[in-house]
Enzyme design. Structure first.
Site, PDB file in Angstrom:
ATOM      1  N   GLU A   1       0.852  -1.186   0.000  1.00 47.80           N
ATOM      2  CA  GLU A   1       0.000   0.000   0.000  1.00 47.80           C
ATOM      3  C   GLU A   1       0.894   1.244   0.000  1.00 47.80           C
ATOM      4  OE1 GLU A   1      -4.041  -1.199   2.394  1.00 47.80           O
ATOM      5  OE2 GLU A   1      -2.254  -0.831   3.603  1.00 47.80           O
TER       6      GLU A   1
ATOM      7  N   ASN B   1      -6.583  -2.876   6.254  1.00 44.83           N
ATOM      8  CA  ASN B   1      -6.969  -2.949   7.661  1.00 44.83           C
ATOM      9  C   ASN B   1      -8.275  -2.225   7.956  1.00 44.83           C
ATOM     10  OD1 ASN B   1      -5.054  -4.614   8.960  1.00 44.83           O
ATOM     11  ND2 ASN B   1      -3.521  -3.019   8.760  1.00 44.83           N
TER      12      ASN B   1
END
Length: 523
Positions: A157, A195
């Site tokens: 990411e 997440n």
């Protein structure tokens, strides 16, 4: 403006833990001069020795050549003094997950390094904007979030804070592709993509356990078999560490100003309070103190009635039943008749009628609230009906045991076992996937990431069988929306509120002539 190129960058990694050494290994394997710094120099030396042993084993099993080994190790240098990082072009920190510690590190590096040195944080959830706020030239601070183990996991990411330079993010994107990674762009937000979007996978499972509608073993089996997930939510959090997963959930919940969608679970808190962290403590949802964890879930065996003939009427208003019906058609004992849908039919649902019992996919209803006087059996979604071994079903109070037996025999006829469960609106896979899709829709709505990057992130970051938007296309945005609307109605909780983006997608895709135009524009 000249395009920033990091292909020949000198890389420094701070933190000689598992993640830091993995990142350093990646950089060195791809030809970068790589420095490793840790406050505990002996720890860094030990870590390099362990890495050398691991790479030697790879050479022995022909996973790596001797030349690659020598080149990689030749590019790695342990430095004892942080001042020696002055020449680095890219510094990646993989230290403790505390904002102030990361800020203090970057502040110190700012006095050592050039103002053009890129400061990348491997944080999994801390705001890049917040970290950068205390750093001179904050535009050079960026998130570079690898997944463990870094040499193996494909996803990275790339997280832009409010002031992060777009040219730096673009250069890192190209660099990660050169490192054979799958990079995705994300805006700095609690949890970034993975997440954040993954939270319902745990939250809905824990809620089902808290409401006592299933067991740990049954739940994990359902997600592996019906959802085709590599691991169920309970065994996965045991692997991650219940304390780690709970901490991330708490962090995301607090950072989102206590948004109900991210509320932590009391079930998980009990495990953490008891020190039952999962595999690393030998006990979590499962007991790992024995060679084989116990108990293992087994579907109750029910005998198939060989001489039974079953007649079905298909009231099919969509294509949702196609694969299941194809499986039924392979069995000579099943006779199928199609009932043409009435033009004024209120229900758009697909229904399989067995005598006076109606079998349909769950859309978030409660059989004990919405179907109390009807002979209705709801079934959960399955990712692959052609290979399905089991299906989850729940019956309304109006159904007798004989009615349930008819449905059991129907599925047994084509080799599918039935898992009968208590009433749980949306059941398990459908409900969880709907919530994952909803969370992904919220992320797109707030310009955190694109649909494509979210799908890639969830497939390559946590090994989901599909991305949320791929599921939505398969299940149907309208079906997902209806499921959430029913959950919202039944629970009266904000966590089930459908995203505006989901509503718009369902509306657009409900009008084929508009959908075609909009989808073309979306690329």
């Amino acid at each position: 403006m000249e395009k920033l190129n990091l292909q020949q960058a000198t890389v420094a990694v701070i933190g000689a833990g598992t993640m830091g050494m993995g990142i350093a290994q990646l950089a060195a394997m791809h030809g970068h001069q790589t420095f490793i710094f840790d406050l505990d120099n002996s720890k860094a030396q030990d870590a390099l020795e362990q890495l050398t042993a691991q790479l030697n084993k790879r050479v022995q099993i022909a996973k790596m050549t001797q030349q690659q080994l020598e080149s990689t190790l030749g590019n790695l240098t342990i430095v004892a003094d942080i001042q020696q990082l002055a020449q680095a072009n890219l510094i990646v920190e993989a230290i403790v997950e505390k904002k102030e510690v990361k800020q203090n590190l970057f502040q110190k590096l700012a006095t050592i390094c050039s103002e053009t040195t890129i400061f990348a944080s491997n944080t999994s959830s801390i705001s890049i904007t917040a970290i950068a706020s205390a750093i001179p030239f904050p535009e050079r601070v960026v998130g570079l979030h690898f997944f463990n183990p870094a040499p193996v996991m494909k996803l990275v990411e790339i997280v832009q804070g409010l002031k992060t330079s777009a040219s730096i993010a673009n250069a890192l994107f190209e660099l990660m592709k050169q490192w054979n990674k799958v990079p995705v762009n994300a805006k700095s937000t609690p949890g970034f993509i993975v997440n954040r979007v993954a939270r319902p996978y745990y939250a809905e499972a824990f809620r089902a356990l808290q409401e006592n509608v299933t067991t740990v073993e049954q739940l994990d089996y359902i997600f592996r078999e019906c959802g085709r997930f590599a691991m169920g939510p309970c065994e996965l959090t045991d692997l991650i560490g219940q304390d780690v997963n709970f901490s991330v959930t708490q962090s995301v919940y607090q950072e989102f100003f206590y948004e109900p969608r991210y509320r932590p679970s009391l079930i998980q808190k009990e495990l953490v309070d008891a020190g039952c962290y999962g595999r690393k403590s030998q006990q979590g949802f499962y007991d790992y103190r024995q060679e084989q964890r116990t108990p293992i879930y087994a579907i109750p065996e029910i005998s198939k009635q060989d001489s039974l003939k079953i007649s079905l009427k298909i009231h099919d208003h969509s294509e949702k039943f196609v694969e299941l019906i194809q499986r039924f058609k392979l069995e000579s004992a099943i006779d199928i008749a199609y009932i043409e849908a009435k033009q004024n039919a209120d229900s758009k649902q697909s229904v399989i009628q067995i005598e006076d019992v109606y079998l349909r996919f769950t859309q978030g209803e409660s059989v004990e609230i919405d179907c109390i006087n009807e002979k209705v059996i709801l079934m959960d979604w399955h990712a692959d009906w052609q290979k399905a071994k089991a299906v989850v079903v729940t019956a309304s109070p109006a159904c007798s045991q004989n009615d349930c037996d008819k449905v059991t025999q129907l599925f047994l006829t084509c080799g599918i076992q039935t898992i009968w469960t208590k009433d749980n609106p949306g059941l398990y896979v459908t409900r969880t996937i709907a919530m994952l899709i909803n969370e992904a829709c919220e992320a797109v709505l707030h310009h955190i990431a694109t649909e494509q990057d979210i799908d890639s992130a969830m497939k390559f970051g946590v090994n989901y069988p599909q991305g949320p938007f791929q599921w939505a296309e398969q299940i149907g945005f309208d079906h997902v929306l209806t499921t959430l609307e029913n959950l919202y109605r039944i629970y009266a909780e904000e966590r089930y509120r459908p995203s505006l983006y989901l509503r718009k997608k369902a509306a657009i895709l409900g009008l084929p002539e508009i959908a075609s135009s909009v989808l073309k524009q979306a690329g």
